[in-house]
Design a protein around this motif. Structure first.
Motif, PDB file in Angstrom:
ATOM      1  N   LEU A  88       0.829  -1.204   0.000  1.00 47.54           N
ATOM      2  CA  LEU A  88       0.000   0.000   0.000  1.00 47.54           C
ATOM      3  C   LEU A  88       0.869   1.263   0.000  1.00 47.54           C
ATOM      4  CD1 LEU A  88      -2.814  -1.027   2.537  1.00 47.54           C
ATOM      5  CD2 LEU A  88      -2.991  -0.827   0.037  1.00 47.54           C
ATOM      6  N   THR A  89       1.983   1.209   0.730  1.00 46.70           N
ATOM      7  CA  THR A  89       2.902   2.346   0.756  1.00 46.70           C
ATOM      8  C   THR A  89       3.441   2.628  -0.636  1.00 46.70           C
ATOM      9  OG1 THR A  89       3.555   1.915   3.046  1.00 46.70           O
ATOM     10  CG2 THR A  89       5.068   3.200   1.695  1.00 46.70           C
ATOM     11  N   SER A  90       3.925   1.586  -1.312  1.00 47.47           N
ATOM     12  CA  SER A  90       4.484   1.753  -2.656  1.00 47.47           C
ATOM     13  C   SER A  90       3.404   2.178  -3.650  1.00 47.47           C
ATOM     14  CB  SER A  90       5.138   0.451  -3.113  1.00 47.47           C
ATOM     15  OG  SER A  90       6.176   0.056  -2.222  1.00 47.47           O
ATOM     16  N   LEU A  91       2.203   1.592  -3.515  1.00 46.65           N
ATOM     17  CA  LEU A  91       1.115   1.937  -4.426  1.00 46.65           C
ATOM     18  C   LEU A  91       0.709   3.405  -4.285  1.00 46.65           C
ATOM     19  CD1 LEU A  91      -0.923   0.955  -6.521  1.00 46.65           C
ATOM     20  CD2 LEU A  91      -2.456   0.326  -4.634  1.00 46.65           C
ATOM     21  N   SER A  92       0.659   3.897  -3.050  1.00 50.27           N
ATOM     22  CA  SER A  92       0.294   5.305  -2.833  1.00 50.27           C
ATOM     23  C   SER A  92       1.331   6.244  -3.449  1.00 50.27           C
ATOM     24  CB  SER A  92       0.144   5.590  -1.340  1.00 50.27           C
ATOM     25  OG  SER A  92       1.388   5.472  -0.666  1.00 50.27           O
ATOM     26  N   LEU A  93       2.608   5.860  -3.368  1.00 45.90           N
ATOM     27  CA  LEU A  93       3.663   6.698  -3.943  1.00 45.90           C
ATOM     28  C   LEU A  93       3.618   6.663  -5.470  1.00 45.90           C
ATOM     29  CD1 LEU A  93       6.602   5.775  -1.525  1.00 45.90           C
ATOM     30  CD2 LEU A  93       5.241   7.868  -1.542  1.00 45.90           C
ATOM     31  N   ILE A  94       3.250   5.520  -6.041  1.00 44.04           N
ATOM     32  CA  ILE A  94       3.090   5.438  -7.489  1.00 44.04           C
ATOM     33  C   ILE A  94       1.897   6.278  -7.938  1.00 44.04           C
ATOM     34  CG2 ILE A  94       2.539   3.877  -9.393  1.00 44.04           C
ATOM     35  CD1 ILE A  94       4.079   1.700  -7.903  1.00 44.04           C
ATOM     36  N   THR A  95       0.830   6.255  -7.153  1.00 43.45           N
ATOM     37  CA  THR A  95      -0.364   7.040  -7.475  1.00 43.45           C
ATOM     38  C   THR A  95      -0.045   8.524  -7.520  1.00 43.45           C
ATOM     39  OG1 THR A  95      -1.747   5.362  -6.396  1.00 43.45           O
ATOM     40  CG2 THR A  95      -2.744   7.509  -6.792  1.00 43.45           C
ATOM     41  N   VAL A  96       0.812   8.975  -6.616  1.00 43.38           N
ATOM     42  CA  VAL A  96       1.209  10.380  -6.612  1.00 43.38           C
ATOM     43  C   VAL A  96       1.870  10.755  -7.933  1.00 43.38           C
ATOM     44  CG1 VAL A  96       2.764  12.059  -5.545  1.00 43.38           C
ATOM     45  CG2 VAL A  96       1.442  10.536  -4.120  1.00 43.38           C
ATOM     46  N   MET A  97       2.739   9.883  -8.435  1.00 37.83           N
ATOM     47  CA  MET A  97       3.447  10.182  -9.674  1.00 37.83           C
ATOM     48  C   MET A  97       2.517  10.192 -10.880  1.00 37.83           C
ATOM     49  SD  MET A  97       6.955   7.994  -9.079  1.00 37.83           S
ATOM     50  CE  MET A  97       7.736   8.791 -10.483  1.00 37.83           C
ATOM     51  N   ILE A  98       1.412   9.441 -10.788  1.00 38.93           N
ATOM     52  CA  ILE A  98       0.476   9.360 -11.915  1.00 38.93           C
ATOM     53  C   ILE A  98      -0.594  10.444 -11.843  1.00 38.93           C
ATOM     54  CG2 ILE A  98      -1.253   7.912 -13.047  1.00 38.93           C
ATOM     55  CD1 ILE A  98       0.328   5.469 -12.114  1.00 38.93           C
ATOM     56  N   ALA A  99      -1.198  10.606 -10.665  1.00 38.83           N
ATOM     57  CA  ALA A  99      -2.346  11.515 -10.547  1.00 38.83           C
ATOM     58  C   ALA A  99      -2.186  12.496  -9.403  1.00 38.83           C
ATOM     59  CB  ALA A  99      -3.624  10.701 -10.353  1.00 38.83           C
ATOM     60  N   GLY A 100      -0.948  12.814  -9.047  1.00 33.33           N
ATOM     61  CA  GLY A 100      -0.716  13.710  -7.934  1.00 33.33           C
ATOM     62  C   GLY A 100      -0.875  15.172  -8.309  1.00 33.33           C
TER      63      GLY A 100
END
Length: 438
Positions: A88-100
């Protein structure tokens, strides 16, 4: 009559029992700092129509409730969830790069119900839980375990670094080093881990292709110091690492530091953003660009110095009230303390943080298992590093970085992260060996 006397006692025990082993000094100190932080934020914005101080207290109140809830939950349950936490930690950081959401040259926030959430702050907790679970099963007494920890940390660290958020990535590094040390890693290995970074700094300050950030005499000094550092790390590698045959460990360590120096030059010219270069330049050359990159730190030092011994008094600091220090309610909140409460006020705040660190260390020493002990050390490493860097940058002893002062600086994600961390550590304290309860 007997029933009436015994009933209040039983009822009191019923409500308090879930938290009977909680370290209340550790719990109350951050609450007090949060209240004081809200007052200082109000002081920095007294003449502005903003309500950051009110939000600071509101989020702190929510954080207190979360910490109380976590303190009564068994922290051991986190072990079986640590890979899910990591994912979940890694997924949230990836989400930031995509839709942050981008701000100030960085993409670090996700908009949730109209509020900006910074996943990199919560990622600190995810890294602490993951590493505690790994090192709980296998200590860091072997290089294999150390490399395993570094490999697992590399993914969230790299995602944070690419946002870019250099400051938070440094916090990750401090957490990893602290937890590895507590897990019986050889101190020499930890020095070797950070040695390429030191080499990068030393050699990049002496590279003619980069903007000159030091004087000619300083360039020569940095160059000599860089070579001495490489030799010293080669000797340290030879003494602490295996594979001593033909001195390959020392030679490889020295070569790694030389490579680190070259990568530092490359990073300076091609990777670091202009504002990051400017911050390092100002740190290495005090007094440089006082109306530009050095303005924040220069004004902060003036404000702290103006406070002298006792300060100007609450809501009376001229630098604070006239908004001479930019971002004072966030990263530079300590400068408001220095101006309005002086040297004595600064000492009181630092003493409160020292007590928090002491209690965290005490819980780590008395935890019933390695997992709980490592959780406490991870939180301690995070708090100590953020405290040193934040206070250091306000007085010119560290480069300016976007690291808030725990529980004092305005920042909703950072505030919740700190209280969640506190709740986890209080759970470690709460479920130690039970003492007789009266």
């Amino acid at each position: 009559m007997l029933l009436k006397r015994s009933f209040p006692k039983v009822r009191w025990k019923y409500w308090v029992k879930p938290w009977q082993q909680v370290d209340w000094l550790l719990f109350c100190l951050p609450i007090g700092i949060s209240i004081f932080g809200g007052i200082m934020i109000l002081s920095t914005e007294l003449k502005q129509p903003v309500t950051d101080w009110w939000w600071h207290w509101l989020v702190a109140g929510i954080g207190v409730l979360i910490a109380l809830f976590l303190a009564r939950c068994r922290y051991e349950n986190l072990i079986q969830w640590h890979w899910i936490t990591y994912a979940l930690t890694s997924l949230s950081l990836i989400t930031v790069m995509i839709a942050g959401t981008s701000a100030k040259g960085a993409q670090r926030w996700i908009s949730v119900a109209g509020f900006n959430v910074q996943p990199s702050e919560f990622a600190k907790i995810g890294v602490i839980i993951t590493l505690a679970a790994l090192l709980h099963k296998r200590t860091a007494s072997t290089l294999e375990s150390v490399f395993r920890v570094l490999a697992i940390t590399a993914i969230p660290w790299g995602l944070v670094f690419l946002q870019p958020d250099l400051a938070t990535s440094l916090v990750f590094a401090a957490i990893v080093l602290g937890m590895l040390y507590w897990a019986n890693a050889n101190p020499g290995w930890l020095i070797l881990m950070i040695s390429p970074v030191v080499s990068a700094i030393l050699f990049s300050t002496n590279w003619p292709l980069s903007a000159p950030i030091v004087s000619l005499n300083q360039e020569v000094s940095f160059g000599i110091l860089g070579l001495v550092w490489v030799v010293a790390m080669g000797i340290l590698g030879w003494r602490t690492l295996p594979w001593r045959r033909f001195g390959l460990n020392g030679i490889s360590t020295a070569a790694l530091n030389l490579l680190g120096g070259e990568l530092g030059v490359f990073a300076w010219n091609h990777i670091l953003k202009d504002y990051q270069k400017a911050r390092l330049t100002v740190f290495l050359r005090p007094g440089h660009d006082l109306l530009g990159a050095g303005y924040h730190q220069h004004q902060s030092r003036i404000a702290i110095g103006a406070g002298e011994i006792w300060g100007w008094g609450l809501f009376k600091g001229p630098m604070t009230q006239l908004n001479f220090v930019p971002e004072q309610h966030t990263d530079f909140i300590f400068s408001a303390v220095g101006e309005e409460f002086g040297f004595v006020g600064c000492l009181v705040v630092l003493f409160a943080f020292c007590l928090i660190c002491f209690r965290l260390l005490r819980i780590a020493q008395t935890a019933k298992d390695n997992f709980g002990s490592l959780l406490a050390i991870g939180v301690l490493s995070m708090i100590v590093f953020e405290l040193l860097v934040n206070v250091g940058m306000t007085v010119g002893l560290a480069p300016v970085a976007g690291i808030p002062l725990p529980w004092m600086s305005y920042g909703r994600s950072a505030m919740l992260t700190n209280f969640i961390s506190l709740g986890i550590v209080e759970s470690v304290a709460n479920f130690r060996q039970r003492q007789k309860y009266y």
